[in-house]
Every structure is written in C-alpha cells, then in structure tokens.
Enzyme design. Structure first.
Site, PDB file in Angstrom:
ATOM      1  N   CYS A 113       0.807  -1.223   0.000  1.00  0.00           N
ATOM      2  CA  CYS A 113       0.000   0.000   0.000  1.00  0.00           C
ATOM      3  C   CYS A 113       0.844   1.279   0.000  1.00  0.00           C
ATOM      4  O   CYS A 113       0.339   2.362  -0.290  1.00  0.00           O
ATOM      5  CB  CYS A 113      -0.929  -0.003   1.207  1.00  0.00           C
ATOM      6  N   HIS A 253      -3.337   7.151   2.132  1.00  0.00           N
ATOM      7  CA  HIS A 253      -3.739   5.831   1.634  1.00  0.00           C
ATOM      8  C   HIS A 253      -5.119   5.518   2.198  1.00  0.00           C
ATOM      9  O   HIS A 253      -5.379   5.747   3.381  1.00  0.00           O
ATOM     10  CB  HIS A 253      -2.711   4.789   2.073  1.00  0.00           C
ATOM     11  N   ASN A 283     -10.032  -0.336  -0.322  1.00  0.00           N
ATOM     12  CA  ASN A 283      -8.568  -0.252  -0.267  1.00  0.00           C
ATOM     13  C   ASN A 283      -7.997  -0.808  -1.571  1.00  0.00           C
ATOM     14  O   ASN A 283      -8.071  -2.008  -1.818  1.00  0.00           O
ATOM     15  CB  ASN A 283      -8.083  -1.067   0.943  1.00  0.00           C
TER      16      ASN A 283
END
Ligand code: UT7
Length: 329
Positions: A113, A253, A283
C-alpha cells in the site's frame, strides 16, 4: 534540477461490489463494514482485465494532462502487488509495450500500500540525479485476484483500480517535491502477507490460486498503522517547518476511515483538507493515493500550487509520507 508533480490520471473498473453484495458471500453486514471501515462499495475488474490494462488507461490520462508527448517519457515505474505475471515480465514492461514505448527503462517495485510513495521517491531521485527527465509512475492493483472471498476479515476491504502521474524535471524550485520519507520494518512482515508460492514457502508441483491470497492480522495492523502514520506525518511537517494548517490537501492511503480520521485529528486538520475515497473504492493498495488525487483533480479541486501531504502504510511492513506542491501543466 528539481522534480515536479506535473499531472495525474486514474482508471476505475465499471463493476461495483457493494456491502450488500458481500453479505451474500460471507457472514457480515453493511452496518459492520461501514462502522469499522467507512467502505460502502469497491470496484472489481473484469475477468479478462489485467493490472496492466488498468495501468495503461490511467497513464494515458496522466500523459495527456501533462502536456508532454508519450515519446517524452523516459522511464516507467509501476507499484503493484498484483502484477500481470508472477515473476516476469514486469507489469511496467507490459505497460510500456502496450503504450508503444518499448525502449524506455521500465520496472516494478513491491511496497504494497506504500507503493505510490516509493515510486514517487524513485522518480524524484532519478530526476534530481539527472538520469531521467520525464518519469511515468503508476500504482495499479487487481486486488480481487489475490483476495480470498471466503475470508470476511479481508474481502470486505479491497478493490481494483489504477492511478498514474507524470513527474518531470524542472528548474523552478516552487514546483519541486519538498520532501519524501520511506521506511520499513520486516520483523512485522507476517502482519500482512501472501504466505505461499514463493521461495520462502514453495509449492513443489503446482501453484494453487490460494497461494496468492492475502492474509492479514487486521487489528494489529490497524493499531500500528495509526501510531506509525501519526508520527511520520508530524515528523515530515516539523522537519520542513510547515504547519498542518498550510496543507491544502491531505491525501492518505485509503485503507480505513478510522485510520485516516485518527491521523487527521492528530494533525488538527479540517474535514475539507482531508481527501476521502475509501467509501467508494475500498482499499486499492498502491493505487489508492493517485486514485484519490485524480478524483480531486476531476472535481476541479486540485490546482497548481496546492500543497499536498501524502501518507501510506502497508505490507512489508512499509510506510512513508510526502510533502509536495501540485505543479500542474
Ligand atoms: O492497507 C494496508 C494496511 N491495512 C490496514 O491498515 C488495515 C487495518 N485493519 C483494519 O482496517 C481493521 O482492523 C479491520 C477493518 C480489518 C477489522 O476491524 P477491527 O475493528 O480491527 O475488528 P477486529 O479484527 O478486532 O474484529 C472484531 C470482531 C471479531 O469478532 P469477535 O472476535 O469480537 O467476536 C471479528 O471476528 O469483528 C469480527 N469481524 C467481522 N464481523 C462482521 C471481522 N470481520 C468482520 C466482518 N463482518 N467483515
């Protein structure tokens, strides 16, 4: 020579997977997912749509908005943990070929990520050293391909998509990326991992699809993400003598609304400084920051000179932050 963040682009697949859809697949509820994560829906790529397909669509938008010609790009770096191929060729070389850019430097990086902040740091370093002039960076993920849709702890979180940016050499210091920080802690690698199939745990005869599925210690990851990100963004602001009130857009993020809120609150940011897309895309790992930035741009809210603070945390463990103006065309 400085590195300027010239343009942004993104692509999201058409198919929407809602929380209600997930209740038919695992033991969960819309209420639980919304309350614990902020996610309402996520996008899922078509069966025959690859990570590189999505990356190319995002990249073409970013290049068009940069004012450059495709042939001006001299390096492509892709951040992904869901590459087209397990080992090789890299997704970046597939992207380069699909874009007709067969002679450019092209490679992938794996930082989960945090991938977009890592590729941004690579672009900055190559440009400032004079080795490259116009670097295309991409975060692209087909997370649905590595997600176990019988595990309610992970399948409610992830979605697919891609984001891309063009980073260019400039002599104008006002356009320059101000600061970047990347870090890792491999001792906590088992918090978030795809444990099987590599040389660490090889399959002797056949590679099973499950080998690539994500496993996560969700709650442990959550706690360390909040703590680490809060310290990291405070550090980068203090180090550069910048107050949080000077930030135009905090683009974190998009893993979990509660993580974003905790870090935003620690910085005393107003809601209108915080960019949120987790409710609509979930996500998307390394793609989430450029996808969020692209939405801001397409809504007309990202202008040349706006000061951006980025932060990310993910598998590895890895984390990082960046402080930069949006340079624009
Ligand atoms: O992007 C890279 C970094 N990743 C992250 O930052 C993700 C970080 N983690 C998270 O976002 C959160 O930890 C989750 C959303 C994954 C989980 O939320 P949580 O508040 O940490 O819940 P938990 O794991 O502590 O689980 C609480 C309860 C458990 O039940 P019991 O043991 O209390 O009876 C779980 O079994 O919630 C249960 N649970 C669910 N219930 C309904 C776990 N997943 C679900 C679900 N639906 N999907």
């Amino acid at each position: 020579m400085y590195a300027a963040f010239r343009s942004i682009g993104a692509y999201v697949p058409e198919k929407v997977l809602t929380n209600d859809d997930l209740t038919k697949m695992v033991d969960t509820t819309d209420e639980w997912i919304t309350k614990r994560t902020g996610i309402k829906e996520r996008r899922i790529a078509a069966k025959d749509e690859t990570t590189s397909d999505m990356a190319v669509k995002a990249a073409e938008k970013a290049i068009e908005r940069s004012g450059l010609k495709k042939s001006d790009i001299d390096m492509i770096v892709v951040a992904t943990i869901s590459p087209d191929y397990f080992n090789m060729p890299s997704t970046a070389t597939v992207v380069a070929h699909k874009m007709g850019l067969d002679k450019v430097t092209a490679f992938d990086i794996s930082a989960a990520c945090t991938g977009f902040i890592y590729v941004l740091s690579i672009a900055k370093a190559f440009i400032e050293s004079g080795m490259k002039k116009n670097v295309l960076i991409i975060g692209a993920e087909k997370m649905s391909a590595i997600t176990d849709y019988s595990d309610r702890g992970t399948c409610i979180l992830f979605g697919d998509g891609a984001g891309a940016a063009v980073i260019c050499a400039t002599e104008n210091k006002k356009e320059a990326i101000i600061d970047l920080h990347t870090a890792s802690d491999g001792s906590l690698g088992d918090f978030l991992m795809t444990p099987e199939g590599g040389t660490g745990n090889p399959h002797q005869n056949e590679l099973k699809a499950e080998a690539c599925f994500i496993q996560m210690k969700g709650n442990e990851t959550f706690k360390i993400a909040v703590r680490t990100l809060t310290n990291d963004v405070i550090d980068i602001l203090q180090h550069n003598d910048i107050m949080s009130s000077e930030i135009t857009h905090f683009i974190p993020h998009q893993a979990n609304y509660r993580i974003i809120k905790a870090v935003g609150d620690a910085l005393k940011l107003n809601d209108d400084q915080v960019v949120l897309t987790v409710h609509k895309y979930g996500n998307t790992s390394g793609a989430s920051i450029p996808m969020a930035m692209n939405d801001l741009y397409e809504e007309g809210n990202l202008k040349a000179g706006d000061l951006m603070l980025l932060d990310a945390f993910g598998g590895g463990l890895t984390w990082g932050s960046a402080l930069l103006p949006f340079a624009g065309k």
